[in-house]
Scaffold this active site. Structure first.
Site, PDB file in Angstrom:
ATOM      1  N   TYR A  53      -3.172  -1.644 -89.267  1.00 17.79           N
ATOM      2  CA  TYR A  53      -3.444  -1.634 -90.700  1.00 17.79           C
ATOM      3  C   TYR A  53      -4.821  -2.192 -91.001  1.00 17.79           C
ATOM      4  O   TYR A  53      -5.336  -3.003 -90.241  1.00 17.79           O
ATOM      5  CB  TYR A  53      -2.399  -2.466 -91.442  1.00 17.79           C
ATOM      6  N   SER A 218       8.440   2.970 -97.646  1.00 17.98           N
ATOM      7  CA  SER A 218       8.142   4.019 -98.618  1.00 17.98           C
ATOM      8  C   SER A 218       9.350   4.372 -99.488  1.00 17.98           C
ATOM      9  O   SER A 218       9.696   5.545 -99.658  1.00 17.98           O
ATOM     10  CB  SER A 218       7.633   5.283 -97.907  1.00 17.98           C
ATOM     11  N   LEU A 220       9.453   4.451-102.529  1.00 16.00           N
ATOM     12  CA  LEU A 220       8.947   5.237-103.657  1.00 16.00           C
ATOM     13  C   LEU A 220       8.305   6.533-103.187  1.00 16.00           C
ATOM     14  O   LEU A 220       7.594   7.197-103.945  1.00 16.00           O
ATOM     15  CB  LEU A 220       7.933   4.420-104.462  1.00 16.00           C
ATOM     16  N   GLY A 223       4.717   6.645-103.611  1.00 16.31           N
ATOM     17  CA  GLY A 223       4.330   6.613-105.021  1.00 16.31           C
ATOM     18  C   GLY A 223       4.766   7.834-105.802  1.00 16.31           C
ATOM     19  O   GLY A 223       4.682   7.847-107.033  1.00 16.31           O
ATOM     20  N   LEU A 225       7.756   8.913-106.379  1.00 19.22           N
ATOM     21  CA  LEU A 225       8.915   8.619-107.220  1.00 19.22           C
ATOM     22  C   LEU A 225       8.578   7.785-108.454  1.00 19.22           C
ATOM     23  O   LEU A 225       9.434   7.605-109.328  1.00 19.22           O
ATOM     24  CB  LEU A 225      10.001   7.919-106.389  1.00 19.22           C
ATOM     25  N   THR A 226       7.357   7.296-108.552  1.00 17.90           N
ATOM     26  CA  THR A 226       6.963   6.626-109.792  1.00 17.90           C
ATOM     27  C   THR A 226       6.754   7.647-110.910  1.00 17.90           C
ATOM     28  O   THR A 226       6.736   7.284-112.087  1.00 17.90           O
ATOM     29  CB  THR A 226       5.653   5.838-109.619  1.00 17.90           C
ATOM     30  N   GLY A 227       6.563   8.909-110.518  1.00 12.33           N
ATOM     31  CA  GLY A 227       6.311   9.959-111.495  1.00 12.33           C
ATOM     32  C   GLY A 227       4.847  10.177-111.809  1.00 12.33           C
ATOM     33  O   GLY A 227       4.507  11.045-112.628  1.00 12.33           O
TER      34      GLY A 227
END
Length: 338
Positions: A53, A218, A220, A223, A225-227
Site C-alpha cells: 500500500y 470493499s 461499499l 464506493g 454502493l454509495t450511489g
C-alpha cells in the site's frame, strides 16, 4: 463498539476494522491521522494495512501507508491496537508488484524480507495478524506455512491469515497446517459486498466448519454502493473514473465494479435504504457485518466525513424485512460484478 472473536485466536476485535490502503496516495498524511484518530475515538481497535500500500500500487509510493500508520501508532498505546498487515503474493501472472523488483513470492526468503520491512516501517516488534495478500496455488503450502510458523515462534507475528483466497486454497492450507502441526490461517480477507456475494457460494461454509473468520473488504464495492456513480455525471477524481484512463489492469477493475448491472443494483438498493431512513452506505456496511462468518468489516475513507457515514452503521441491525428486500435485488440481478 461490539467485539467479535477472530477465528480460533485469542484476539477479540472491533466489528469494524479501519482500512488504510489510500493513505499516502489519494489521502495525505494529515488527513490519514485525522481519520485514524476518529476511528480510534469511535472504538475501532483493529487496523489493516499491507506492505504494497497505498493503491494504486506504484513504485514511487510503495510502503508509504505502513510508514504513515507507524507514525500514528506511536501516539497510541501499542497493546490497545490490533495490527494487521500483509506480505505481497507472487509477482508473476496477473500482477507484478512494485517492490523487490517484482520478484515477490510466498516462499521463506520473501516472507522473511517482507516481515523485516514491515516491522521497521510500523515501528513494532510484533504483527498481530500477518496475512498473505494473494495466493500462489502452484507453490507448496508447506513452505508458506512453515515460514509463518517460524515467524510466530520468533515472536514476530501472533496469528496468520490469507487474502483473496479460494475454497481450494483455504482448505489446502488448513490441511497442511493440521498434517504438519503448523500455524493455521484464522482469517480470510476477501472482497464481499451486496454487489459481490460470491463468498456465500462456498467459502462461507468453509469458514463456518473450520472456524475461520472473514474480514470482508470493499463493503461499499469500491464506493459504488454509495450511489456516487449513479448521478447524471461521474464524480471527477473518483477511483473508477481515474481507473478508466489508467493502466489496463485498472480499466478491467473499473469495468468490473462499474457497469450497467452494478449501477442498476445500486439504484434499487438506494431506494430500499431511503425507504428505511438510512443511506445506502449505512445499509451496505450494516449488511456486511451482519453475517455469522464475519469477524470484522474493513471500511476505508479518504476523508473524516466519509468515515463518519460508515460509522453510522455501528449499531444498525437490519430487519428480516430489509434483508429480504436486499435478497430480492440480488436474485433479480445476479452477480452484477461477474
Amino acid at each position: 463498539m461490539k467485539k467479535r472473536r477472530l477465528g480460533k485466536t485469542g484476539m477479540v476485535v472491533s466489528e469494524i476494522c479501519m482500512g488504510t490502503m489510500t493513505f499516502g496516495s489519494s489521502c495525505n498524511e494529515d488527513e490519514a491521522f485525522r481519520i485514524l484518530d476518529r476511528a480510534y475515538d469511535a472504538g475501532i481497535d483493529f487496523y489493516d494495512t499491507a506492505e504494497i500500500y497505498p493503491v494504486p500500487p506504484q513504485k514511487s509510493w510503495v510502503h508509504r501507508t505502513e510508514e504513515i500508520f507507524g507514525k500514528w501508532l506511536k501516539t497510541k498505546p501499542r497493546d490497545g491496537i490490533i495490527l494487521a498487515t500483509k506480505v505481497a503474493g507472487p509477482g508473476h501472472g496477473w500482477f507484478s508488484p512494485p517492490l523487490r523488483e517484482g520478484k515477490t513470492a510466498l516462499d521463506k526468503y520473501h516472507i522473511r524480507r517482507a516481515i523485516e520491512g514491515s516491522l521497521q516501517r510500523l515501528g513494532v516488534e510484533t504483527i498481530d495478524l500477518y496475512q498473505t495478500h494473494w495466493p500462489d496455488h502452484d507453490v507448496s503450502y508447506d513452505e508458506t506455512m512453515e515460514a509463518l510458523t517460524e515467524l510466530k515462534e520468533e515472536g514476530k507475528i501472533r496469528y496468520a491469515g490469507c487474502s483473496n483466497e479460494t475454497s481450494f486454497g483455504l482448505m489446502k492450507s488448513l490441511w497442511t497446517s493440521d498434517k504438519y502441526n503448523l500455524i493455521r490461517y484464522d482469517s480470510i480477507q476477501n472482497n464481499f459486498s451486496i454487489l459481490n456475494r460470491r463468498f456465500e457460494d462456498e467459502l462461507a461454509q468453509v469458514c463456518r466448519k473450520e472456524g475461520v473468520s472473514l474480514l470482508p473488504y470493499s463493503p461499499l464495492a469500491g464506493g459504488v454502493l454509495t450511489g456516487k456513480y449513479n448521478g447524471a455525471t461521474k464524480p471527477e477524481g473518483a477511483r473508477f473514473v481515474r481507473y478508466m484512463v489508467e493502466g489496463e489492469r485498472q480499466k478491467r477493475m473499473s469495468n468490473r465494479f462499474l457497469n450497467e448491472y452494478t449501477l442498476a443494483s445500486t439504484k434499487e438498493l438506494m431506494e430500499i435504504a431511503a425507504k428505511y431512513g438510512m443511506s445506502s452506505t449505512v445499509m451496505s456496511v450494516a449488511w456486511s457485518k451482519q453475517h455469522d462468518f464475519v469477524a470484522s468489516t474493513i471500511i476505508g475513507a479518504n476523508t473524516v466525513e466519509q468515515l463518519e457515514e460508515s460509522l453510522k452503521a455501528t449499531d444498525v441491525i437490519l430487519s428480516d424485512e430489509i434483508l429480504s428486500e436486499i435478497n430480492a435485488v440480488s436474485k433479480k440481478i445476479q452477480y452484477p460484478m461477474g
